[in-house]
Design a protein around this motif. Structure first.
Motif, PDB file in Angstrom:
ATOM      1  N   LYS A  62       0.858  -1.193   0.066  1.00 26.93           N
ATOM      2  CA  LYS A  62      -0.117   0.010   0.018  1.00 26.93           C
ATOM      3  C   LYS A  62       0.912   1.400   0.144  1.00 26.93           C
ATOM      4  N   TYR A  63       1.913   1.229   0.758  1.00 21.16           N
ATOM      5  CA  TYR A  63       2.860   2.355   1.050  1.00 21.16           C
ATOM      6  C   TYR A  63       3.616   2.631  -0.577  1.00 21.16           C
ATOM      7  N   LEU A  64       3.993   1.454  -1.177  1.00 23.83           N
ATOM      8  CA  LEU A  64       4.862   1.715  -2.267  1.00 23.83           C
ATOM      9  C   LEU A  64       3.839   2.145  -3.417  1.00 23.83           C
ATOM     10  N   ASN A  65       2.435   1.902  -3.291  1.00 21.87           N
ATOM     11  CA  ASN A  65       1.309   2.281  -4.076  1.00 21.87           C
ATOM     12  C   ASN A  65       1.225   3.614  -4.103  1.00 21.87           C
ATOM     13  N   ARG A  66       1.233   4.108  -2.850  1.00 19.63           N
ATOM     14  CA  ARG A  66       0.953   5.581  -2.786  1.00 19.63           C
ATOM     15  C   ARG A  66       2.259   6.363  -3.245  1.00 19.63           C
ATOM     16  N   ILE A  67       3.424   5.956  -3.171  1.00 18.69           N
ATOM     17  CA  ILE A  67       4.499   6.538  -3.562  1.00 18.69           C
ATOM     18  C   ILE A  67       4.360   6.611  -5.031  1.00 18.69           C
TER      19      ILE A  67
ATOM     20  N   PHE B 292       4.588  12.336   5.014  1.00 17.41           N
ATOM     21  CA  PHE B 292       4.865  11.347   3.755  1.00 17.41           C
ATOM     22  C   PHE B 292       6.007  12.210   2.892  1.00 17.41           C
ATOM     23  N   LEU B 293       5.567  13.463   2.524  1.00 22.67           N
ATOM     24  CA  LEU B 293       6.477  14.249   1.809  1.00 22.67           C
ATOM     25  C   LEU B 293       7.698  14.399   2.541  1.00 22.67           C
ATOM     26  N   ASP B 294       7.956  14.675   3.643  1.00 24.02           N
ATOM     27  CA  ASP B 294       9.111  15.092   4.329  1.00 24.02           C
ATOM     28  C   ASP B 294       9.980  13.699   4.478  1.00 24.02           C
ATOM     29  N   GLU B 295       9.322  12.344   4.402  1.00 23.41           N
ATOM     30  CA  GLU B 295      10.089  11.327   4.350  1.00 23.41           C
ATOM     31  C   GLU B 295      10.755  11.067   2.978  1.00 23.41           C
ATOM     32  N   LEU B 296       9.981  11.404   1.750  1.00 22.02           N
ATOM     33  CA  LEU B 296      10.446  11.227   0.686  1.00 22.02           C
ATOM     34  C   LEU B 296      11.433  12.240   0.416  1.00 22.02           C
TER      35      LEU B 296
ATOM     36  N   LEU C  43       1.737   9.349  -6.029  1.00 24.14           N
ATOM     37  CA  LEU C  43       2.302  10.454  -5.840  1.00 24.14           C
ATOM     38  C   LEU C  43       3.357  10.807  -7.022  1.00 24.14           C
ATOM     39  N   ASP C  44       4.213  10.201  -7.332  1.00 26.27           N
ATOM     40  CA  ASP C  44       5.164  10.355  -8.276  1.00 26.27           C
ATOM     41  C   ASP C  44       4.592  10.637  -9.459  1.00 26.27           C
ATOM     42  N   ALA C  45       3.510  10.044  -9.993  1.00 29.22           N
ATOM     43  CA  ALA C  45       2.934  10.094 -11.211  1.00 29.22           C
ATOM     44  C   ALA C  45       2.146  11.579 -11.207  1.00 29.22           C
ATOM     45  N   LEU C  46       1.586  11.843 -10.038  1.00 28.84           N
ATOM     46  CA  LEU C  46       1.039  13.152 -10.046  1.00 28.84           C
ATOM     47  C   LEU C  46       1.941  14.388 -10.167  1.00 28.84           C
ATOM     48  N   ILE C  47       3.078  14.175  -9.287  1.00 28.15           N
ATOM     49  CA  ILE C  47       3.913  15.292  -9.562  1.00 28.15           C
ATOM     50  C   ILE C  47       4.693  15.268 -10.677  1.00 28.15           C
TER      51      ILE C  47
ATOM     52  N   LEU D 111      -4.379  16.950  -2.766  1.00 18.95           N
ATOM     53  CA  LEU D 111      -3.556  15.930  -2.883  1.00 18.95           C
ATOM     54  C   LEU D 111      -3.816  14.636  -1.872  1.00 18.95           C
ATOM     55  N   ALA D 112      -3.939  15.270  -0.616  1.00 22.26           N
ATOM     56  CA  ALA D 112      -4.119  14.383   0.326  1.00 22.26           C
ATOM     57  C   ALA D 112      -5.503  13.481   0.052  1.00 22.26           C
ATOM     58  N   GLY D 113      -6.323  14.141  -0.453  1.00 21.95           N
ATOM     59  CA  GLY D 113      -7.672  13.563  -0.863  1.00 21.95           C
ATOM     60  C   GLY D 113      -7.579  12.346  -1.781  1.00 21.95           C
ATOM     61  N   LYS D 114      -6.753  12.823  -2.874  1.00 22.61           N
ATOM     62  CA  LYS D 114      -6.358  11.758  -4.229  1.00 22.61           C
ATOM     63  C   LYS D 114      -5.491  10.659  -3.543  1.00 22.61           C
ATOM     64  N   LEU D 115      -4.824  10.925  -2.651  1.00 24.95           N
ATOM     65  CA  LEU D 115      -4.118   9.758  -2.124  1.00 24.95           C
ATOM     66  C   LEU D 115      -4.872   8.987  -0.820  1.00 24.95           C
ATOM     67  N   ASN D 116      -5.990   9.604  -0.540  1.00 32.47           N
ATOM     68  CA  ASN D 116      -6.891   8.779   0.550  1.00 32.47           C
ATOM     69  C   ASN D 116      -6.330   9.081   1.794  1.00 32.47           C
ATOM     70  N   ILE D 117      -5.308   9.962   2.050  1.00 35.38           N
ATOM     71  CA  ILE D 117      -4.879  10.233   3.426  1.00 35.38           C
ATOM     72  C   ILE D 117      -4.976  11.604   3.948  1.00 35.38           C
ATOM     73  N   SER D 118      -4.895  11.821   5.285  1.00 32.54           N
ATOM     74  CA  SER D 118      -5.022  13.299   5.965  1.00 32.54           C
ATOM     75  C   SER D 118      -4.008  14.115   5.398  1.00 32.54           C
ATOM     76  N   GLU D 119      -4.191  15.416   5.651  1.00 31.94           N
ATOM     77  CA  GLU D 119      -3.346  16.137   5.044  1.00 31.94           C
ATOM     78  C   GLU D 119      -2.102  16.446   5.948  1.00 31.94           C
ATOM     79  N   ARG D 120      -2.243  16.164   7.202  1.00 30.45           N
ATOM     80  CA  ARG D 120      -1.114  16.168   8.284  1.00 30.45           C
ATOM     81  C   ARG D 120      -0.223  14.818   7.738  1.00 30.45           C
ATOM     82  N   TRP D 121      -0.899  13.638   7.548  1.00 26.53           N
ATOM     83  CA  TRP D 121      -0.101  12.462   6.764  1.00 26.53           C
ATOM     84  C   TRP D 121       0.697  12.806   5.635  1.00 26.53           C
TER      85      TRP D 121
END
Length: 104
Positions: A5-10, A42-46, A13-17, A28-38
């Motif tokens: 699931k994590y890799l698919n989100r990445i 997520f972006l900081d980790e990347l 996200l990569d495709a959208l960017i 973007l949080a809505g498109k990835l089905n995550i909260s804005e805080r998450w």
């Protein structure tokens, strides 16, 4: 969160960017089905863990890469001596056989 699931989100996200089509952080949080805080976590980790040159472009209202590229994950195997000679005249090199291919 599971690895798949994590890799698919990445991947998403990569495709959208790369399409410069993320929208605002809230969109973007809505498109990835995550909260804005998450999303920010997520972006900081990347950025920190994968050295992804991601920034928000206010003019385009989208996250963008500061330089051409994409995020890819895969399995790397060493070439056999015969493959090395066929490709590089014997110089040592690696061949990447990706788990996921992200081409647009």
């Amino acid at each position: 969160m599971g690895l798949y699931k994590y890799l698919n989100r990445i991947r998403r996200l990569d495709a959208l960017i790369r399409q410069k089509n993320t929208g605002s952080p809230k969109e973007l949080a809505g498109k990835l089905n995550i909260s804005e805080r998450w999303l920010y976590i997520f972006l900081d980790e990347l950025k920190e863990e994968l050295n992804s040159p991601i920034r928000y472009d206010h003019y385009r209202r989208s996250y963008v890469y500061e330089e051409p590229g994409s995020i890819a994950f895969g399995f790397q195997r060493e070439l056999s001596k015969r493959e090395e000679k066929q490709i590089s005249g014997g110089r040592r090199s690696l061949k990447c056989e990706p788990l996921y291919v992200f081409v647009q």
